[in-house]
Write a protein that holds these residues in place. Structure first.
Motif, PDB file in Angstrom:
ATOM      1  N   ALA A 149       1.161  -1.076   0.133  1.00 48.40           N
ATOM      2  CA  ALA A 149      -0.056   0.065  -0.073  1.00 48.40           C
ATOM      3  C   ALA A 149       0.717   1.180   0.100  1.00 48.40           C
ATOM      4  O   ALA A 149       1.649   1.701   1.040  1.00 48.40           O
ATOM      5  N   LEU A 150       0.633   2.187  -1.155  1.00 48.69           N
ATOM      6  CA  LEU A 150       1.438   3.393  -1.263  1.00 48.69           C
ATOM      7  C   LEU A 150       0.609   4.619  -1.329  1.00 48.69           C
ATOM      8  O   LEU A 150      -0.141   4.628  -2.152  1.00 48.69           O
ATOM      9  N   PRO A 151       0.372   5.397  -0.364  1.00 51.89           N
ATOM     10  CA  PRO A 151      -0.392   6.533  -0.184  1.00 51.89           C
ATOM     11  C   PRO A 151      -0.242   7.352  -1.596  1.00 51.89           C
ATOM     12  O   PRO A 151       0.898   7.441  -1.857  1.00 51.89           O
ATOM     13  N   ALA A 152      -1.239   7.872  -2.016  1.00 55.58           N
ATOM     14  CA  ALA A 152      -1.018   8.795  -3.067  1.00 55.58           C
ATOM     15  C   ALA A 152       0.065  10.190  -2.772  1.00 55.58           C
ATOM     16  O   ALA A 152       0.511  10.638  -3.707  1.00 55.58           O
ATOM     17  N   SER A 153       0.113  10.658  -1.682  1.00 52.65           N
ATOM     18  CA  SER A 153       0.911  11.611  -1.013  1.00 52.65           C
ATOM     19  C   SER A 153       2.522  11.350  -1.443  1.00 52.65           C
ATOM     20  O   SER A 153       3.261  12.131  -1.403  1.00 52.65           O
ATOM     21  N   GLY A 154       2.686  10.030  -1.512  1.00 47.11           N
ATOM     22  CA  GLY A 154       4.049   9.468  -1.630  1.00 47.11           C
ATOM     23  C   GLY A 154       4.911   9.515  -0.270  1.00 47.11           C
ATOM     24  O   GLY A 154       6.139   9.494  -0.497  1.00 47.11           O
ATOM     25  N   SER A 155       4.314   9.842   0.868  1.00 46.41           N
ATOM     26  CA  SER A 155       5.161  10.028   2.030  1.00 46.41           C
ATOM     27  C   SER A 155       5.449   8.709   2.881  1.00 46.41           C
ATOM     28  O   SER A 155       6.160   8.662   3.849  1.00 46.41           O
ATOM     29  N   GLY A 156       4.592   7.679   2.395  1.00 51.28           N
ATOM     30  CA  GLY A 156       5.090   6.447   3.185  1.00 51.28           C
ATOM     31  C   GLY A 156       4.421   5.152   2.737  1.00 51.28           C
ATOM     32  O   GLY A 156       4.155   5.137   1.450  1.00 51.28           O
ATOM     33  N   GLY A 157       4.402   4.017   3.323  1.00 47.98           N
ATOM     34  CA  GLY A 157       3.652   2.881   2.583  1.00 47.98           C
ATOM     35  C   GLY A 157       3.933   1.829   3.507  1.00 47.98           C
ATOM     36  O   GLY A 157       4.516   1.908   4.867  1.00 47.98           O
ATOM     37  N   THR A 158       3.356   0.702   3.190  1.00 49.30           N
ATOM     38  CA  THR A 158       3.342  -0.736   3.997  1.00 49.30           C
ATOM     39  C   THR A 158       3.330  -1.678   2.984  1.00 49.30           C
ATOM     40  O   THR A 158       2.725  -1.621   1.944  1.00 49.30           O
ATOM     41  N   VAL A 159       4.122  -2.834   3.532  1.00 52.30           N
ATOM     42  CA  VAL A 159       4.280  -4.106   2.756  1.00 52.30           C
ATOM     43  C   VAL A 159       3.839  -5.066   3.789  1.00 52.30           C
ATOM     44  O   VAL A 159       4.140  -5.248   4.864  1.00 52.30           O
ATOM     45  N   VAL A 160       2.833  -6.202   3.351  1.00 49.89           N
ATOM     46  CA  VAL A 160       2.419  -7.184   4.144  1.00 49.89           C
ATOM     47  C   VAL A 160       2.363  -8.395   3.350  1.00 49.89           C
ATOM     48  O   VAL A 160       2.051  -8.719   2.069  1.00 49.89           O
ATOM     49  N   LEU A 161       3.351  -9.442   3.715  1.00 47.97           N
ATOM     50  CA  LEU A 161       3.496 -10.658   3.163  1.00 47.97           C
ATOM     51  C   LEU A 161       3.137 -11.933   4.364  1.00 47.97           C
ATOM     52  O   LEU A 161       3.798 -11.942   5.256  1.00 47.97           O
ATOM     53  N   LEU A 162       2.204 -12.869   3.779  1.00 50.69           N
ATOM     54  CA  LEU A 162       2.007 -13.797   4.792  1.00 50.69           C
ATOM     55  C   LEU A 162       2.269 -15.225   3.833  1.00 50.69           C
ATOM     56  O   LEU A 162       1.979 -15.105   2.855  1.00 50.69           O
ATOM     57  N   ASP A 163       2.738 -16.332   4.400  1.00 53.99           N
ATOM     58  CA  ASP A 163       2.897 -17.543   3.924  1.00 53.99           C
ATOM     59  C   ASP A 163       2.146 -18.778   4.766  1.00 53.99           C
ATOM     60  O   ASP A 163       2.466 -18.711   6.031  1.00 53.99           O
ATOM     61  N   GLY A 164       0.954 -19.039   4.271  1.00 54.73           N
ATOM     62  CA  GLY A 164       0.009 -19.858   4.924  1.00 54.73           C
ATOM     63  C   GLY A 164       0.673 -21.581   5.116  1.00 54.73           C
ATOM     64  O   GLY A 164       1.239 -21.595   4.546  1.00 54.73           O
ATOM     65  N   VAL A 165       0.450 -21.754   6.506  1.00 51.76           N
ATOM     66  CA  VAL A 165       1.308 -22.667   6.824  1.00 51.76           C
ATOM     67  C   VAL A 165       0.193 -24.143   6.236  1.00 51.76           C
ATOM     68  O   VAL A 165      -0.978 -24.395   6.794  1.00 51.76           O
ATOM     69  N   THR A 166       0.540 -24.981   5.475  1.00 51.07           N
ATOM     70  CA  THR A 166      -0.189 -26.126   4.843  1.00 51.07           C
ATOM     71  C   THR A 166      -0.285 -27.165   6.053  1.00 51.07           C
ATOM     72  O   THR A 166       0.781 -27.642   6.382  1.00 51.07           O
ATOM     73  N   PRO A 167      -1.597 -27.643   6.607  1.00 52.91           N
ATOM     74  CA  PRO A 167      -1.598 -28.382   7.502  1.00 52.91           C
ATOM     75  C   PRO A 167      -1.533 -29.879   6.995  1.00 52.91           C
ATOM     76  O   PRO A 167      -1.869 -30.276   5.708  1.00 52.91           O
ATOM     77  N   PRO A 168      -0.801 -30.751   7.736  1.00 47.01           N
ATOM     78  CA  PRO A 168      -0.900 -32.226   6.995  1.00 47.01           C
ATOM     79  C   PRO A 168      -2.230 -32.787   7.141  1.00 47.01           C
ATOM     80  O   PRO A 168      -3.106 -31.990   7.781  1.00 47.01           O
ATOM     81  N   ALA A 169      -2.660 -33.885   6.315  1.00 41.20           N
ATOM     82  CA  ALA A 169      -3.951 -34.339   6.470  1.00 41.20           C
ATOM     83  C   ALA A 169      -4.389 -34.752   7.647  1.00 41.20           C
ATOM     84  O   ALA A 169      -3.469 -35.189   8.526  1.00 41.20           O
ATOM     85  N   GLY A 170      -5.717 -34.461   8.014  1.00 44.31           N
ATOM     86  CA  GLY A 170      -6.190 -34.652   9.385  1.00 44.31           C
ATOM     87  C   GLY A 170      -6.855 -33.599   9.957  1.00 44.31           C
ATOM     88  O   GLY A 170      -6.818 -32.562   9.142  1.00 44.31           O
ATOM     89  N   ASP A 171      -7.257 -33.875  11.128  1.00 41.05           N
ATOM     90  CA  ASP A 171      -7.836 -32.860  11.712  1.00 41.05           C
ATOM     91  C   ASP A 171      -7.204 -31.571  12.281  1.00 41.05           C
ATOM     92  O   ASP A 171      -5.948 -31.809  12.930  1.00 41.05           O
ATOM     93  N   ASP A 172      -7.684 -30.291  12.110  1.00 41.87           N
ATOM     94  CA  ASP A 172      -6.825 -29.232  12.580  1.00 41.87           C
ATOM     95  C   ASP A 172      -7.759 -28.370  13.309  1.00 41.87           C
ATOM     96  O   ASP A 172      -7.370 -27.242  13.823  1.00 41.87           O
ATOM     97  N   GLY A 173      -8.981 -28.771  13.697  1.00 40.29           N
ATOM     98  CA  GLY A 173      -9.982 -27.974  14.516  1.00 40.29           C
ATOM     99  C   GLY A 173     -10.692 -26.857  13.963  1.00 40.29           C
ATOM    100  O   GLY A 173     -11.421 -26.313  14.612  1.00 40.29           O
TER     101      GLY A 173
END
Length: 263
Positions: free
Chosen positions: A23-47
């Protein structure tokens, strides 16, 4: 300022569990980056009745909104609140105490005219480039310290998941935010940054095609899509040679590159 993002699923049969926003604001004065890597669960129950992409979209959306709008909060506080919001969204339908409840690695970066803040939790990577071209990698290496023979056992891995002496991910406990690697750099010391899930950082960490500075150079000249093309080509070559990737040829791979100032 400019930013580029690319993401590839590990398999056409499975949804991409990574999540990214710049996200980069139109003013150009700042910004933010967000990155997630979802953890793939093994087969079976995860609740949980929800998928990992549901979780990463909820958590990623909350992190993007909060990091862009709540300058009064630290990144650790933002991660804690975003985890709480996400947990509240499925607390009534799911067992959030389950060790494999949906979870993700996290990279956050936020900047303004004065400073660049960062947060890294688990094995995604953040790269910060200085005005002289030097590249600093911000890493949470706790998962790397766990022996491979332990990680091959689901039960042994579960005993170390979000436990002291093991490794931490963003799941349902807001307190995990205090376990993240955090820091602040003067704005003048960072001219560009990049974030990579471990599917993208394979170029450095698995195939050893170069160091972090070399990886940053690829991102600068070829963009995130170029880096991912290189990773996929290396994976295919490894498979043809009968290499170590036979058990998981491709992983979800995501990269984001952001220039904070003109060169």
């Amino acid at each position: 300022m400019r930013s580029e993002v690319a993401s590839l699923p590990g398999s056409p049969e499975r949804p991409n569990e990574d999540w990214v926003a710049a996200a980069l604001p139109a003013s150009g004065s700042g910004g933010t980056v967000v990155l997630l890597d979802g953890v793939t669960p093994p087969a079976g129950d995860d609740g949980c009745v929800h998928t990992v992409p549901w979780f990463t979209a909820r958590l990623g959306g909350a992190l993007t909104e909060l990091s862009g709008s709540r300058r009064d909060m630290t990144l650790s506080e933002i991660l804690s609140l975003a985890i709480r919001r996400t947990a509240d969204a499925h607390r009534d339908t799911c067992d959030l105490s389950h060790v494999r409840t949906p979870q993700a690695t996290v990279v956050l970066a936020r900047w303004d005219e004065a400073s660049v803040e960062h947060l890294v939790l688990s094995d995604s990577a953040l790269l910060l480039e200085g005005p002289d071209g030097t590249v600093r990698a911000v890493l949470d290496d706790r998962l790397d310290r766990v022996p491979d023979e332990v990680l091959r056992s689901l039960a042994a891995t579960d005993r170390l998941r979000n436990r002291e002496g093991g490794f931490f991910t963003a799941a349902a406990d807001p307190a995990v935010a205090e376990r993240a690697v955090t820091g602040t750099s003067p704005r003048a010391e960072v001219r560009a940054l990049a974030a990579l899930t471990d599917g993208a950082s394979r170029w450095v960490e698995l195939f050893a095609e170069g160091g972090w500075a070399d990886c940053f150079g690829v991102l600068r000249t070829e963009g995130p899509a170029g880096l991912l093309r290189r990773v996929r080509a290396l994976e295919e070559g490894d498979a043809r040679a009968g290499g170590a990737l036979r058990w998981k040829l491709h992983d979800d791979a995501t990269a984001v590159y952001a220039e904070l100032s003109d060169r």
